[in-house]
Scaffold this motif. Structure first.
Motif, PDB file in Angstrom:
ATOM      1  N   GLU A 278     -11.144   2.114   0.319  1.00 43.76           N
ATOM      2  CA  GLU A 278     -10.265   3.249  -0.190  1.00 43.76           C
ATOM      3  C   GLU A 278     -10.612   3.302  -1.780  1.00 43.76           C
ATOM      4  O   GLU A 278     -10.574   4.400  -2.189  1.00 43.76           O
ATOM      5  CB  GLU A 278      -8.948   3.050   0.042  1.00 43.76           C
ATOM      6  CG  GLU A 278      -8.236   3.446   1.386  1.00 43.76           C
ATOM      7  CD  GLU A 278      -7.008   3.153   1.526  1.00 43.76           C
ATOM      8  OE1 GLU A 278      -6.043   2.778   0.706  1.00 43.76           O
ATOM      9  OE2 GLU A 278      -6.579   2.822   2.715  1.00 43.76           O
ATOM     10  N   GLU A 279     -10.834   2.165  -2.274  1.00 42.63           N
ATOM     11  CA  GLU A 279     -11.028   2.111  -3.675  1.00 42.63           C
ATOM     12  C   GLU A 279     -12.691   2.517  -4.129  1.00 42.63           C
ATOM     13  O   GLU A 279     -12.788   2.227  -5.594  1.00 42.63           O
ATOM     14  CB  GLU A 279     -10.418   0.648  -4.254  1.00 42.63           C
ATOM     15  CG  GLU A 279      -8.983   0.553  -4.221  1.00 42.63           C
ATOM     16  CD  GLU A 279      -8.387  -0.496  -4.921  1.00 42.63           C
ATOM     17  OE1 GLU A 279      -9.382  -1.688  -5.107  1.00 42.63           O
ATOM     18  OE2 GLU A 279      -7.198  -0.682  -5.389  1.00 42.63           O
TER      19      GLU A 279
ATOM     20  N   ILE B 201      -8.703  -1.485   2.170  1.00 41.77           N
ATOM     21  CA  ILE B 201      -8.300  -1.335   0.644  1.00 41.77           C
ATOM     22  C   ILE B 201      -9.499  -1.203  -0.055  1.00 41.77           C
ATOM     23  O   ILE B 201      -9.609  -0.172  -0.833  1.00 41.77           O
ATOM     24  CB  ILE B 201      -7.265  -2.429   0.354  1.00 41.77           C
ATOM     25  CG1 ILE B 201      -6.149  -2.262   1.173  1.00 41.77           C
ATOM     26  CG2 ILE B 201      -7.046  -2.259  -1.102  1.00 41.77           C
ATOM     27  CD1 ILE B 201      -4.980  -3.525   0.890  1.00 41.77           C
TER      28      ILE B 201
ATOM     29  N   ASN C 224      -2.138  -1.449  -4.698  1.00 43.19           N
ATOM     30  CA  ASN C 224      -3.220  -2.105  -3.854  1.00 43.19           C
ATOM     31  C   ASN C 224      -3.509  -3.540  -4.580  1.00 43.19           C
ATOM     32  O   ASN C 224      -4.028  -4.291  -3.900  1.00 43.19           O
ATOM     33  CB  ASN C 224      -4.349  -1.248  -4.070  1.00 43.19           C
ATOM     34  CG  ASN C 224      -4.515  -0.029  -2.895  1.00 43.19           C
ATOM     35  OD1 ASN C 224      -3.477  -0.131  -2.329  1.00 43.19           O
ATOM     36  ND2 ASN C 224      -5.207   0.669  -3.037  1.00 43.19           N
TER      37      ASN C 224
ATOM     38  N   LYS D 277       1.960   2.191  -3.507  1.00 40.74           N
ATOM     39  CA  LYS D 277       0.778   2.321  -4.266  1.00 40.74           C
ATOM     40  C   LYS D 277       0.408   1.189  -5.020  1.00 40.74           C
ATOM     41  O   LYS D 277      -0.127   1.252  -6.040  1.00 40.74           O
ATOM     42  CB  LYS D 277       0.715   3.674  -5.018  1.00 40.74           C
ATOM     43  CG  LYS D 277       1.076   4.688  -4.275  1.00 40.74           C
ATOM     44  CD  LYS D 277       0.223   5.300  -3.393  1.00 40.74           C
ATOM     45  CE  LYS D 277       0.301   6.431  -2.484  1.00 40.74           C
ATOM     46  NZ  LYS D 277      -0.524   6.759  -1.555  1.00 40.74           N
TER      47      LYS D 277
ATOM     48  N   GLN E 171       0.911  -1.349  -0.086  1.00 43.88           N
ATOM     49  CA  GLN E 171       0.050  -0.115  -0.195  1.00 43.88           C
ATOM     50  C   GLN E 171       0.885   1.100  -0.047  1.00 43.88           C
ATOM     51  O   GLN E 171       0.353   2.260  -0.604  1.00 43.88           O
ATOM     52  CB  GLN E 171      -0.883  -0.131   1.170  1.00 43.88           C
ATOM     53  CG  GLN E 171      -2.121  -0.961   1.168  1.00 43.88           C
ATOM     54  CD  GLN E 171      -3.134  -1.041   2.183  1.00 43.88           C
ATOM     55  OE1 GLN E 171      -2.663  -1.630   3.198  1.00 43.88           O
ATOM     56  NE2 GLN E 171      -4.014  -0.079   2.285  1.00 43.88           N
TER      57      GLN E 171
END
Length: 460
Positions: free
Chosen positions: A352-353, A349, A322, A320, A317
């Motif tokens: 976040e997406e 995760i 993921n 960057k 993470q």
């Protein structure tokens, strides 16, 4: 072998007394019970924190053996059962250690004095008599215990309690005082270990390698303290750390290590785990990744610690990546679906997406396999629903959380904020809001009372 399942309190002690070997994690109560009842004791991997201190105390005083892996636990059990002298030595050490130990006296003293003690007067009397300094000089305050007080006070300084009472600066000052004491105590240990190693002139004895292991841990602990204080780490001791790692890894291959396998607290896996965390905190992804790879190579997939798996995901993470983190977490969850820490990381995760449905599925899996959950499980799940404007689902999770975790300030605080977020929601759930506010006020008083009775010996 007969599996008896849950044992009632009235028969539990009889099982310990009858046991040829008692295998347990290093919780304070279980170890104390084993020591008082004189059971040959084998300690498994614990949850970290004070459990490491418990384990170290029992192993150091020869009241138990430590098995960092399942294979090692099995070997120790076999040794104890087949070599009767081992069990006798453990029991003898336990008898000596707990000689004169009487919990009833502690309980009677606590009940008799607690309610009648004026802590402010007690502190002043200690100061004026000079006794505090004398006690501090004798007391070897454990750096990790003091660090835990720092974390506790720091959390209070950022909580609703300190904002309401305007105590933030006072708590932060006290927290930093404690952390500086922890750093000072740990630095003393580092210097003492260095002197001890230097005085041996490269002797290769059992005690020297134990000292090198303790020095290795103390150097890493020194860095973690500075990270807690958001300070740049100015004493990395990289050259010394590297030489210690080489020495310890070499020692793991020696006959001394192999001949007393049950005595040693460290393995290749534990060394690599410490180092990967060390370099991750130091923002050195390359070296952190190197030691994660070595740790993953050392252990099979079904015996890898959640901490290492989570750390690998954190590095992905941080870079960057993921997709790699998701793939990595899924691989381990397929083997061990009850790794809640890893599943929470995976859910975060997805959140976040903006993959809300996938994140919700992962959180639900955590709650599906058990009826009891950590405070953080409720907090993370409810916060996820609140971020995605699913208030009713967040409410259900928090109501379940405050029922299960009756003394949680953070869950009550989050519940109050949720219900108060809109006038309509506040009106609809006024009864739950009133209950939560009353619980929150009760818990405020409990915490503030505890803070009046903080361990006075820590303070300068």
């Amino acid at each position: 072998i007969k599996i008896v399942g849950f044992i009632k309190n009235e028969t539990y002690m009889a099982y310990i007394r009858a046991a040829d070997v008692f295998v347990t994690k290093p919780g304070g109560v279980g170890l104390t019970e084993a020591g008082l009842l004189q059971a040959p004791l084998v300690i498994m991997q614990g949850l970290g924190g004070q459990e490491n201190d418990n384990r170290d105390e029992f192993v150091k005083n020869k009241m138990a053996f430590f098995g960092p892996s399942e294979d090692k636990v099995f070997r120790i059990i076999n040794d104890i059962v087949t070599k009767k002298d081992m069990a006798k030595e453990i029991i003898s050490a336990q008898k000596n250690y707990f000689k004169g130990y009487d919990p009833s006296k502690i309980a009677k003293w606590t009940i008799a004095t607690h309610s009648n003690t004026n802590w402010a007067t007690f502190s002043k009397d200690l100061e004026e008599s000079g006794k505090k300094k004398k006690i501090q000089a004798k007391e070897d305050l454990d750096p990790l215990s003091i660090r835990n007080w720092f974390l506790y006070l720091n959390e209070i300084s950022l909580s609703d309690i300190s904002r309401t009472k305007n105590f933030q600066k006072a708590f932060q000052k006290k927290a930093h005082t404690y952390m500086n004491i922890a750093i000072r105590n740990n630095r003393k240990k580092i210097q003492n270990y260095k002197r001890e190693i230097k005085s041996t002139r490269d002797q290769k004895t059992r005690s020297i390698y134990l000292t090198k292991w303790e020095l290795f841990r103390a150097i890493i602990l020194d860095q973690s303290f500075h990270i807690n204080l958001n300070q740049t780490y100015t004493h990395p001791d990289r050259e010394l750390l590297d030489s210690l790692v080489v020495d310890l890894l070499h020692f793991l291959e020696t006959d001394i290590f192999a001949s007393e396998l049950a005595v040693w607290e460290f393995t290749k896996g534990s060394l690599y785990s410490y180092l990967s965390n060390f370099y991750f905190m130091a923002q050195n992804n390359h070296l952190a990744q190197k030691y994660i790879n070595l740790s993953l190579k050392e252990y099979p997939m079904d015996n890898t610690s959640e901490t290492i798996i989570q750390l690998q995901g954190d590095i992905f993470q941080r870079r960057k990546k993921n997709k790699e983190a998701i793939r990595f977490f899924k691989k381990y969850l397929a083997k061990n679906p009850n790794m809640d820490l890893i599943r929470t990381s995976l859910a975060k995760i997805y959140d976040e997406e903006n993959k809300v449905a996938k994140a919700e599925i992962e959180f639900n899996k955590i709650f599906a396999h058990s009826s009891k959950h950590l405070e953080n499980d409720y907090f993370q799940f409810a916060s996820f629903y609140m971020r995605n404007d699913m208030k009713k689902k967040a409410l259900n999770i928090l109501l379940q959380g405050v029922r299960d975790r009756k003394d949680s300030i953070s869950l009550n605080s989050l519940l109050i904020r949720l219900i108060s977020s809109t006038p309509e929601f506040k009106k609809t759930h006024s009864r739950e809001l009133k209950t939560s506010i009353n619980d929150y006020k009760r818990l405020q008083k409990v915490v503030l009372k505890k803070l009046e009775e903080l361990p006075l010996l820590f303070e300068d």
